[in-house]
Scaffold this motif. Structure first.
Motif, short mmCIF file in Angstrom:
data_model
loop_
_atom_site.label_atom_id
_atom_site.label_comp_id
_atom_site.label_asym_id
_atom_site.label_seq_id
_atom_site.Cartn_x
_atom_site.Cartn_y
_atom_site.Cartn_z
N MET A 1 -21.68 23.21 41.37
CA MET A 1 -22.36 22.39 40.93
C MET A 1 -21.60 21.34 39.92
O MET A 1 -21.76 20.17 40.22
CB MET A 1 -23.78 22.91 40.22
CG MET A 1 -24.67 21.91 39.71
SD MET A 1 -25.43 21.13 41.20
CE MET A 1 -26.48 19.96 40.77
N LYS A 2 -20.63 21.97 39.21
CA LYS A 2 -19.91 21.39 38.37
C LYS A 2 -19.03 20.38 38.98
O LYS A 2 -18.68 19.36 38.71
CB LYS A 2 -19.27 22.05 37.44
CG LYS A 2 -18.61 21.49 36.21
CD LYS A 2 -17.90 22.62 35.34
CE LYS A 2 -17.09 21.91 34.17
NZ LYS A 2 -16.47 22.95 33.49
N TYR A 3 -18.42 20.74 40.00
CA TYR A 3 -17.65 20.20 41.01
C TYR A 3 -18.14 18.96 41.58
O TYR A 3 -17.50 17.95 41.88
CB TYR A 3 -16.93 21.09 42.02
CG TYR A 3 -15.80 20.41 42.64
CD1 TYR A 3 -14.70 20.54 42.15
CD2 TYR A 3 -15.79 20.07 44.02
CE1 TYR A 3 -13.39 19.92 42.66
CE2 TYR A 3 -14.82 19.31 44.49
CZ TYR A 3 -13.58 19.47 43.97
OH TYR A 3 -12.58 18.76 44.61
N LEU A 4 -19.22 19.14 41.98
CA LEU A 4 -20.11 18.23 42.81
C LEU A 4 -20.29 16.93 41.76
O LEU A 4 -20.34 15.69 42.05
CB LEU A 4 -21.38 18.63 43.21
CG LEU A 4 -22.26 17.57 43.89
CD1 LEU A 4 -21.43 17.05 45.09
CD2 LEU A 4 -23.57 18.26 44.18
N VAL A 5 -20.54 17.54 40.35
CA VAL A 5 -21.07 16.39 39.26
C VAL A 5 -19.72 15.51 39.07
O VAL A 5 -19.73 14.37 38.93
CB VAL A 5 -21.52 17.03 38.13
CG1 VAL A 5 -21.60 15.97 36.87
CG2 VAL A 5 -22.88 17.53 38.32
N LYS A 6 -18.48 16.16 39.03
CA LYS A 6 -17.13 15.64 38.69
C LYS A 6 -16.88 14.56 39.94
O LYS A 6 -16.52 13.73 39.64
CB LYS A 6 -16.15 16.65 38.54
CG LYS A 6 -16.17 17.49 37.48
CD LYS A 6 -14.77 18.32 37.36
CE LYS A 6 -14.83 19.25 36.05
NZ LYS A 6 -13.62 20.08 36.05
N SER A 7 -17.36 15.10 41.37
CA SER A 7 -16.75 14.20 42.24
C SER A 7 -17.57 13.06 42.43
O SER A 7 -17.31 11.89 42.85
CB SER A 7 -17.14 14.98 43.65
OG SER A 7 -18.42 15.31 43.86
N GLN A 8 -19.01 12.99 41.74
CA GLN A 8 -19.80 11.89 41.87
C GLN A 8 -19.31 10.82 40.49
O GLN A 8 -19.55 9.85 40.79
CB GLN A 8 -21.35 12.34 41.58
CG GLN A 8 -21.69 12.88 42.84
CD GLN A 8 -21.54 12.32 44.13
OE1 GLN A 8 -21.97 11.34 44.26
NE2 GLN A 8 -20.79 13.19 44.93
N VAL A 9 -19.12 11.29 39.74
CA VAL A 9 -18.33 10.66 38.51
C VAL A 9 -17.20 9.98 39.05
O VAL A 9 -17.12 8.58 38.74
CB VAL A 9 -18.10 11.71 37.03
CG1 VAL A 9 -17.15 10.63 36.18
CG2 VAL A 9 -19.33 12.17 36.49
N VAL A 10 -16.49 10.59 39.70
CA VAL A 10 -15.32 9.82 40.27
C VAL A 10 -15.54 8.75 41.28
O VAL A 10 -15.17 7.65 41.45
CB VAL A 10 -14.12 10.93 41.17
CG1 VAL A 10 -13.06 10.26 41.80
CG2 VAL A 10 -13.46 11.76 40.06
N SER A 11 -16.54 8.97 41.98
CA SER A 11 -17.13 7.96 43.05
C SER A 11 -17.70 6.78 42.23
O SER A 11 -17.44 5.71 42.54
CB SER A 11 -18.32 8.51 44.10
OG SER A 11 -17.83 9.34 44.68
#
Length: 131
Positions: free
Chosen positions: A1-11
């Motif tokens: 879940m943490k990785y998904l949030v990080k990827s959305q922040v990058v997006s």
């Protein structure tokens, strides 16, 4: 879940930088300004966009090829259109039309820059050894 949030922040950060690039290019794309140099600015910002994508991916996401679809799909389907519509809505008609034209004409260049930056970051990031 943490990785998904990080990827959305990058997006979101990539979409925000895309809006900044469009606003600057629309400002510069006037007959009395740097119209003859607009290609230099487009490709310069594309290189800067690739470097920012490289750095964001390298430091936030690490070495995981699953990051490419997690970043690019929401970026192109959700964040970029929403940010672009909001930028066009706050700009006057002249700049809004120019922003739409620039978004359509240089979109492929920035797509390749984003893919290039993400791919290179994943290739050149050292795998993390847990243990």
């Amino acid at each position: 879940m943490k990785y998904l949030v990080k990827s959305q922040v990058v997006s979101i950060l990539m979409a925000f930088f895309w809006m900044i690039c469009l606003a600057v290019l629309a400002f510069l794309d006037q007959p009395s300004r740097a119209l003859q140099y607009i290609n230099v600015f487009v490709y310069g910002f594309a290189i800067l966009f690739a470097v920012i994508g490289f750095l964001l991916t390298k430091y936030f996401l690490g070495r995981n090829w699953f990051a490419v679809p997690l970043v690019l799909i929401p970026y192109f389907l959700l964040y970029q259109p929403v940010f672009q519509r909001s930028l066009v809505s706050i700009a006057n008609d002249r700049y809004g039309g120019m922003i739409k034209f620039l978004a359509q004409s240089i979109g492929a260049t920035y797509l390749l820059a984003a893919i290039f930056g993400l791919g290179l970051a994943i290739l050149f990031t050292r795998p993390q050894i847990k243990g």
